[in-house]
Design a protein around this motif. Structure first.
Motif, PDB file in Angstrom:
ATOM      1  N   GLU A 291     163.793 184.531  81.567  1.00 24.06           N
ATOM      2  CA  GLU A 291     164.574 184.239  80.370  1.00 24.06           C
ATOM      3  C   GLU A 291     163.773 184.241  79.071  1.00 24.06           C
ATOM      4  O   GLU A 291     164.351 184.317  77.992  1.00 24.06           O
ATOM      5  N   VAL A 292     162.453 184.102  79.151  1.00 26.30           N
ATOM      6  CA  VAL A 292     161.655 183.958  77.922  1.00 26.30           C
ATOM      7  C   VAL A 292     160.675 185.117  77.718  1.00 26.30           C
ATOM      8  O   VAL A 292     160.661 185.759  76.654  1.00 26.30           O
ATOM      9  N   LEU A 293     159.873 185.398  78.726  1.00 24.50           N
ATOM     10  CA  LEU A 293     158.803 186.390  78.537  1.00 24.50           C
ATOM     11  C   LEU A 293     159.290 187.781  78.130  1.00 24.50           C
ATOM     12  O   LEU A 293     158.606 188.456  77.325  1.00 24.50           O
ATOM     13  N   PRO A 294     160.431 188.263  78.609  1.00 29.86           N
ATOM     14  CA  PRO A 294     160.875 189.586  78.138  1.00 29.86           C
ATOM     15  C   PRO A 294     161.088 189.657  76.631  1.00 29.86           C
ATOM     16  O   PRO A 294     161.023 190.737  76.036  1.00 29.86           O
ATOM     17  N   TYR A 295     161.320 188.534  75.995  1.00 30.04           N
ATOM     18  CA  TYR A 295     161.608 188.502  74.558  1.00 30.04           C
ATOM     19  C   TYR A 295     160.425 187.975  73.745  1.00 30.04           C
ATOM     20  O   TYR A 295     160.377 188.148  72.525  1.00 30.04           O
ATOM     21  N   ALA A 296     159.502 187.288  74.417  1.00 24.73           N
ATOM     22  CA  ALA A 296     158.317 186.742  73.740  1.00 24.73           C
ATOM     23  C   ALA A 296     157.147 186.800  74.714  1.00 24.73           C
ATOM     24  O   ALA A 296     156.772 185.796  75.333  1.00 24.73           O
ATOM     25  N   PRO A 297     156.534 187.970  74.869  1.00 26.21           N
ATOM     26  CA  PRO A 297     155.479 188.157  75.880  1.00 26.21           C
ATOM     27  C   PRO A 297     154.253 187.265  75.670  1.00 26.21           C
ATOM     28  O   PRO A 297     153.506 187.018  76.619  1.00 26.21           O
ATOM     29  N   ASP A 298     154.047 186.792  74.438  1.00 25.57           N
ATOM     30  CA  ASP A 298     152.863 185.974  74.159  1.00 25.57           C
ATOM     31  C   ASP A 298     153.140 184.470  74.304  1.00 25.57           C
ATOM     32  O   ASP A 298     152.295 183.639  74.002  1.00 25.57           O
ATOM     33  N   ALA A 299     154.327 184.116  74.761  1.00 22.83           N
ATOM     34  CA  ALA A 299     154.708 182.700  74.858  1.00 22.83           C
ATOM     35  C   ALA A 299     154.097 182.058  76.100  1.00 22.83           C
ATOM     36  O   ALA A 299     153.730 182.734  77.065  1.00 22.83           O
ATOM     37  N   TRP A 300     153.985 180.725  76.056  1.00 23.92           N
ATOM     38  CA  TRP A 300     153.541 179.960  77.231  1.00 23.92           C
ATOM     39  C   TRP A 300     154.221 178.579  77.218  1.00 23.92           C
ATOM     40  O   TRP A 300     154.803 178.156  76.225  1.00 23.92           O
ATOM     41  N   ILE A 301     154.169 177.907  78.346  1.00 27.75           N
ATOM     42  CA  ILE A 301     154.767 176.578  78.493  1.00 27.75           C
ATOM     43  C   ILE A 301     153.684 175.526  78.321  1.00 27.75           C
ATOM     44  O   ILE A 301     152.637 175.597  78.983  1.00 27.75           O
ATOM     45  N   ASP A 302     153.916 174.553  77.449  1.00 28.50           N
ATOM     46  CA  ASP A 302     153.030 173.388  77.367  1.00 28.50           C
ATOM     47  C   ASP A 302     153.550 172.370  78.381  1.00 28.50           C
ATOM     48  O   ASP A 302     154.451 171.577  78.099  1.00 28.50           O
ATOM     49  N   LYS A 303     152.986 172.432  79.581  1.00 29.92           N
ATOM     50  CA  LYS A 303     153.519 171.628  80.686  1.00 29.92           C
ATOM     51  C   LYS A 303     153.320 170.134  80.495  1.00 29.92           C
ATOM     52  O   LYS A 303     153.988 169.331  81.153  1.00 29.92           O
ATOM     53  N   SER A 304     152.420 169.753  79.587  1.00 31.08           N
ATOM     54  CA  SER A 304     152.223 168.315  79.332  1.00 31.08           C
ATOM     55  C   SER A 304     153.421 167.706  78.607  1.00 31.08           C
ATOM     56  O   SER A 304     153.570 166.487  78.575  1.00 31.08           O
ATOM     57  N   LYS A 305     154.261 168.562  78.041  1.00 32.11           N
ATOM     58  CA  LYS A 305     155.402 168.064  77.277  1.00 32.11           C
ATOM     59  C   LYS A 305     156.729 168.164  78.051  1.00 32.11           C
ATOM     60  O   LYS A 305     157.786 167.819  77.524  1.00 32.11           O
ATOM     61  N   THR A 306     156.682 168.626  79.295  1.00 32.61           N
ATOM     62  CA  THR A 306     157.911 168.777  80.084  1.00 32.61           C
ATOM     63  C   THR A 306     158.531 167.414  80.398  1.00 32.61           C
ATOM     64  O   THR A 306     157.835 166.479  80.805  1.00 32.61           O
ATOM     65  N   LYS A 307     159.841 167.303  80.171  1.00 29.68           N
ATOM     66  CA  LYS A 307     160.566 166.062  80.454  1.00 29.68           C
ATOM     67  C   LYS A 307     161.800 166.365  81.306  1.00 29.68           C
ATOM     68  O   LYS A 307     162.399 167.430  81.182  1.00 29.68           O
ATOM     69  N   VAL A 308     162.153 165.410  82.151  1.00 25.26           N
ATOM     70  CA  VAL A 308     163.356 165.543  82.977  1.00 25.26           C
ATOM     71  C   VAL A 308     164.530 164.897  82.249  1.00 25.26           C
ATOM     72  O   VAL A 308     164.411 163.790  81.698  1.00 25.26           O
ATOM     73  N   GLY A 309     165.647 165.577  82.218  1.00 24.95           N
ATOM     74  CA  GLY A 309     166.859 165.039  81.600  1.00 24.95           C
ATOM     75  C   GLY A 309     168.062 165.215  82.511  1.00 24.95           C
ATOM     76  O   GLY A 309     168.048 166.029  83.443  1.00 24.95           O
ATOM     77  N   TYR A 310     169.106 164.429  82.251  1.00 21.11           N
ATOM     78  CA  TYR A 310     170.363 164.541  83.011  1.00 21.11           C
ATOM     79  C   TYR A 310     171.535 164.472  82.043  1.00 21.11           C
ATOM     80  O   TYR A 310     171.524 163.674  81.093  1.00 21.11           O
ATOM     81  N   GLU A 311     172.530 165.301  82.297  1.00 17.89           N
ATOM     82  CA  GLU A 311     173.780 165.230  81.554  1.00 17.89           C
ATOM     83  C   GLU A 311     174.897 165.707  82.475  1.00 17.89           C
ATOM     84  O   GLU A 311     174.669 166.419  83.453  1.00 17.89           O
ATOM     85  N   ILE A 312     176.128 165.296  82.152  1.00 18.88           N
ATOM     86  CA  ILE A 312     177.283 165.645  82.982  1.00 18.88           C
ATOM     87  C   ILE A 312     178.340 166.277  82.075  1.00 18.88           C
ATOM     88  O   ILE A 312     179.225 165.581  81.551  1.00 18.88           O
ATOM     89  N   PRO A 313     178.257 167.576  81.850  1.00 24.80           N
ATOM     90  CA  PRO A 313     179.174 168.245  80.913  1.00 24.80           C
ATOM     91  C   PRO A 313     180.530 168.549  81.546  1.00 24.80           C
ATOM     92  O   PRO A 313     180.831 169.688  81.905  1.00 24.80           O
ATOM     93  N   MET A 314     181.358 167.543  81.691  1.00 27.04           N
ATOM     94  CA  MET A 314     182.636 167.714  82.396  1.00 27.04           C
ATOM     95  C   MET A 314     183.503 168.796  81.769  1.00 27.04           C
ATOM     96  O   MET A 314     184.132 169.594  82.467  1.00 27.04           O
ATOM     97  N   THR A 315     183.553 168.825  80.456  1.00 28.37           N
ATOM     98  CA  THR A 315     184.408 169.810  79.784  1.00 28.37           C
ATOM     99  C   THR A 315     184.021 171.235  80.178  1.00 28.37           C
ATOM    100  O   THR A 315     184.892 172.082  80.423  1.00 28.37           O
TER     101      THR A 315
END
Length: 585
Positions: free
Chosen positions: A523-547
């Motif tokens: 989803e990311v590298l094909p559009y931004a080949p020089d991008a990377w993930i800062d894994k120290s900033k990864t957070k877990v989230g939860y949501e329930i989008p019923m609509t």
């Protein structure tokens, strides 16, 4: 049927409530309209007590003369009265009216004769000051006379405990409306309560024994009385013990009075702010049923709530705190802390707890805590215009400790936003009712536990059930970095690593069920080949989008049809103008 009880109230009981409220005719002038309830609510409670105790009045007086010098007399007198309360005064409403010149002194003597639990109720009404005001305007005698008339009779032989609860509800509503308050802030309509009770008791094994029920924001305690009523319909031999807490003095007084009249333990009805002054520390209950306030801030309770959260797992608010502007998730956490093993809770929420708050925020962490502990069983979306004080969409969350095996690791979502009937006459913003057949469809959907199942007629009244794995609601929020470039377009390096350009920083929510690296590569590298993930900033989230889960694409109206409709309107307007000018000519 349950809803027949609810609707039948609108006839006989509402008439009784109207007659009682009309006592206000003798208050006009000295009391302003918004003050009528200050007299009528406590007088209704006192008269209910009076009429319940009247048949055993002489027996209580006789017993009192025998035991009045003993250190402990309550047990003797409650046995004589047949209730959890009593009155040792020789006066009744009839004898009070026989001596109009001494009405104040005698009435105060009558009130002083009540047991301590009734004194607590009267104190919450601030009834002493109300009596003084009635005396000053010469209305005390007239009010007592009105309540002693046949229309004011509230004895249990004519008015059942359930019906009396309805009367209290109606009177509180009238008082709230006259006082400019939102009536729905004090109680929930019965059609919604009965849906909640049936969701809680669906497939319940109610063996002989004691079933405990708790309402953390009980108002006038009608949710508790409905649960007790419904449990006894399923098994009359089961003992039901109700517990409740309430912060509004008047509604607390009514709840405690109602519990005493129904024969329950009034000590289980406790006064105080649930968030900052928990009256049931260490208690657990089999069922919890509540409609806490939503969209209300918890600034007043902030210090106590934060201190409770600091206790960690020893407190009620360990996983996190919601926004200070909306405390409804705190009530969910409080309820979970009170559920016994195998316990079950139904609690009403608005849409905010479904999705408010980003990954790592208090609201998201609370959802994570609930879902990762596998306590969320189902969410039922109701239609708009179901409540007297708000027209927004609302949801019933069903939470369970120790789910049945077939429901473990899963969450059922039920869209019941089309499962209602319109009222002929709105009550505030309540324009829709959950009638018997509506409730039966929703409970059937919950009980059958089928995925992608529709119950009812999609062209009319229906609900839809979908089932998801709990992890479907979770995501990893990743931070995507792009490098800084110098004037020549070269990547700026520092210690052998590219320097991140904060202006190009972005985030992506990667579903927990997907591999982060695979998602990033796709989803990311094909559009931004020089991008990377800062894994120290990864957070877990939860949501329930019923609509989103229940969204159905509706194709737009064909252009040709729109053109034809516009042309038709143009012709109709032209014809109307021609007719108008022809007449003028």
């Amino acid at each position: 049927m349950v809803n027949e009880k609810s609707s039948a109230v609108g006839v006989n009981i509402q008439e009784k409530a109207t007659m009682i409220w009309n006592v206000a005719d003798v208050l006009r002038g000295p009391f302003k309209p918004h003050e009528y309830g200050l007299v009528i609510l406590p007088m209704t409670v006192v008269k209910r007590f009076h009429d319940c105790l009247l048949p055993t009045h002489d027996a209580v007086i006789e017993q009192y003369e025998k035991v009045k010098k003993l250190a402990v007399i309550d047990g003797f007198l409650t046995r004589a009265s047949g209730y959890q309360f009593y009155n040792t005064s020789r006066f009744t409403f009839e004898s009070l009216l026989a001596d109009p010149d001494n009405i104040e002194a005698n009435f105060r003597d009558y009130l002083a004769g009540f047991s301590g639990n009734v004194q607590d109720v009267l104190a919450k009404f601030d009834f002493d000051n109300i009596i003084r005001r009635m005396v000053e305007c010469n209305s005390l005698y007239l009010v007592i006379k009105e309540f002693n008339s046949p229309k004011g009779y509230l004895g249990p032989d004519k008015i059942s405990a359930v019906d009396c609860g309805y009367i209290f509800e109606d009177l509180v509503k009238r008082f709230s409306e006259s006082f400019g308050e939102e009536a729905g802030a004090h109680f929930t309509s019965r059609d919604i309560i009965y849906l909640m009770t049936d969701l809680l008791l669906c497939d319940a094994k109610l063996d002989d024994g004691n079933v405990t029920v708790y309402d953390m924001t009980m108002g006038t305690s009608q949710m508790l009385s409905c649960m007790e009523e419904r449990i006894h319909e399923l098994n009359s031999d089961v003992e039901v013990t109700c517990f409740g807490q309430e912060f509004n003095p008047s509604t607390f007084a009514i709840a405690k009075a109602d519990m005493m009249i129904r024969g329950g333990d009034p000590n289980n009805m406790r006064f105080g702010d649930t968030l900052s002054d928990d009256q049931f520390p260490g208690f657990t209950f089999r069922y919890c049923i509540s409609n806490p306030p939503f969209g209300i801030d918890w600034k007043r309770e902030k210090k106590a709530v934060e201190a409770e959260a600091a206790k960690g797992e020893l407190g009620r608010f360990a996983p996190g705190l919601p926004k200070i502007s909306d405390g409804q998730q705190l009530f969910v956490l409080n309820g979970l802390s009170k559920l016994a093993p195998g316990g079950k809770m139904a609690i009403i929420q608005n849409g905010s707890p479904l999705f408010a708050g980003d990954a790592g925020s208090g609201p998201s962490n609370i959802r994570q805590y609930i879902l990762e502990n596998d306590w969320l069983d189902a969410i039922v979306q109701l239609s708009t215009d179901q409540f007297m004080n708000t027209g927004i969409s609302t949801y019933i969350w069903v939470l369970c400790k120790d789910k049945p095996t077939y429901r473990c690791g899963k969450v059922q979502l039920i869209d019941a936003s089309h499962c209602y009937e319109q009222r002929r006459k709105a009550i505030g913003t309540k324009r829709n009712d959950i009638r018997d057949h509506c409730r039966e469809l929703i409970v059937q959907a919950y009980g059958e536990y089928r995925n992608n199942a529709v119950y009812g007629d999609k062209s009319g009244v229906y609900c839809e059930s979908k089932i998801f794995g709990s992890e479907e609601f979770g995501y990893n929020k990743i931070v995507v970095e792009r490098p800084q470039r110098d004037e020549n377009g070269e990547i700026v390096m520092k210690r052998g690593k590219p320097v991140a350009d904060t202006a190009l920083r972005d985030t992506e929510n990667v579903p927990l069920v997907q591999d982060i690296d695979a998602y990033f590569a796709r989803e990311v590298l094909p559009y931004a080949p020089d991008a990377w993930i800062d894994k120290s900033k990864t957070k877990v989230g939860y949501e329930i989008p019923m609509t989103r889960y229940f969204y159905e694409y509706q194709p737009p109206e064909p252009v040709d049809d729109i053109v034809k409709r516009i042309q038709k309107l143009e012709r109709e307007i032209a014809d109307s103008l021609n007719t108008l000018f022809h007449k003028e000519g």
